[in-house]
Design an enzyme around this catalytic site. Sequence first.
Site, PDB file in Angstrom:
ATOM      1  N   LYS A 154       0.855  -1.207   0.000  1.00 18.30           N
ATOM      2  CA  LYS A 154       0.000   0.000   0.000  1.00 18.30           C
ATOM      3  C   LYS A 154       0.886   1.250   0.000  1.00 18.30           C
ATOM      4  CE  LYS A 154      -3.574  -2.783   2.110  1.00 18.30           C
ATOM      5  NZ  LYS A 154      -4.775  -2.864   2.940  1.00 18.30           N
ATOM      6  N   GLU A 172      -9.506  -0.284  -1.777  1.00 19.93           N
ATOM      7  CA  GLU A 172      -9.149   1.088  -1.393  1.00 19.93           C
ATOM      8  C   GLU A 172      -9.194   2.010  -2.609  1.00 19.93           C
ATOM      9  OE1 GLU A 172      -5.524   0.003   0.612  1.00 19.93           O
ATOM     10  OE2 GLU A 172      -6.720  -0.960   2.188  1.00 19.93           O
ATOM     11  N   GLU A 185     -11.111 -10.104  -1.132  1.00 13.62           N
ATOM     12  CA  GLU A 185     -10.732  -9.348   0.061  1.00 13.62           C
ATOM     13  C   GLU A 185     -11.969  -8.649   0.619  1.00 13.62           C
ATOM     14  OE1 GLU A 185      -6.311  -8.202   0.074  1.00 13.62           O
ATOM     15  OE2 GLU A 185      -7.304  -6.734  -1.178  1.00 13.62           O
ATOM     16  N   GLY A 230      -1.536  -7.497   3.566  1.00 17.77           N
ATOM     17  CA  GLY A 230      -1.182  -6.085   3.708  1.00 17.77           C
ATOM     18  C   GLY A 230      -0.152  -5.895   4.803  1.00 17.77           C
ATOM     19  N   GLY A 231      -0.620  -5.488   5.976  1.00 14.30           N
ATOM     20  CA  GLY A 231       0.256  -5.123   7.091  1.00 14.30           C
ATOM     21  C   GLY A 231       1.355  -6.139   7.387  1.00 14.30           C
TER      22      GLY A 231
HETATM   23  P1  13P Z   1      -4.326  -6.343   5.660  1.00 12.78           P
HETATM   24  O1  13P Z   1      -3.584  -7.661   5.524  1.00 12.78           O
HETATM   25  O2  13P Z   1      -3.482  -5.265   6.277  1.00 12.78           O
HETATM   26  O3  13P Z   1      -5.661  -6.523   6.296  1.00 12.78           O
HETATM   27  O4  13P Z   1      -4.599  -5.834   4.151  1.00 12.78           O
HETATM   28  C1  13P Z   1      -5.180  -6.697   3.232  1.00 12.78           C
HETATM   29  C2  13P Z   1      -5.126  -6.063   1.897  1.00 12.78           C
HETATM   30  O5  13P Z   1      -5.857  -5.122   1.619  1.00 12.78           O
HETATM   31  C3  13P Z   1      -4.151  -6.589   0.932  1.00 12.78           C
HETATM   32  O6  13P Z   1      -4.378  -6.086  -0.339  1.00 12.78           O
END
Ligand code: 13P
Length: 249
Positions: free
Chosen positions: A13, A96, A166, A233-234
């Site tokens: 991100k 997003e 997702e 993500g994180g």
């Molecule tokens: P998280 O793993 O931080 O929840 O994010 C998921 C995501 O949007 C990956 O594209």
Amino acid sequence: MTARRKLIAGNWKMNGLSAQLGEVSAIAQLAAGRSDIDVALYLPATLIAPAAPLAGTVLIGGQDCHQEEAGAFTGNVSAAMLVEAGARGTLVGHSERRAYQQESNTDVAAKAARAHAHSLAVILCVGETLETREQGDEAAHAWVVEQLRASLPEGASPDWLTIAYEPVWAIGTGKVATPPQVAAMHAALRTALVEALGEDAGNVMRILYGGSVSGDNAADILHTANVDGALVGGASLTAAKFAPIVDAA
Ligand code: 13P
């Protein structure tokens, strides 16, 4: 059952400066020991060029590309620019971007087609909001299947396209969808892919799960039927957090 190779993908991100390039090298080290799975990192556009030479077998990708070839689209990145920087793939349709950049299904299909025209591998993201999920599982399945159908590009093929489910309510919230919820949604998406693409392609296309995937829940998620990998993500921002997810695959 069709054998599909697992893909563990990280989406950084809007995170990461050159100081974090050491994490790319460390993740490349993790991947080097795993010829049985694919590993990919979707980086901020500014990190693609410096990360590409460090990545080894890890596919480096962008997080979006514009649907037009070039032109007056201030602030956007084209597929050709991603390729020149060293990317071999891109995400399209992340929730997003759908929410904050008002990207429609038509935009997402056009972005995927443009990326493919430049030989980029594409991960197309779909997923329902909490409001839709609260209308019940059947409503959520119908909504996401329709979003997938409307976002699928012309000529979609498992050779270059992967789907990522997702759920918006699971992204960055620590609320991971349960294995039965994931299994049911992925089964609905699998049926839709077979209908849209035919038995062969529809059964071979990978469907990833994303949303609060971590070392703690990765094994359960990755052993769920029709889950062909994870979009993280994180927990992809450091090799230390990403390693147990790669190990679970
Ligand atoms: P998280 O793993 O931080 O929840 O994010 C998921 C995501 O949007 C990956 O594209």
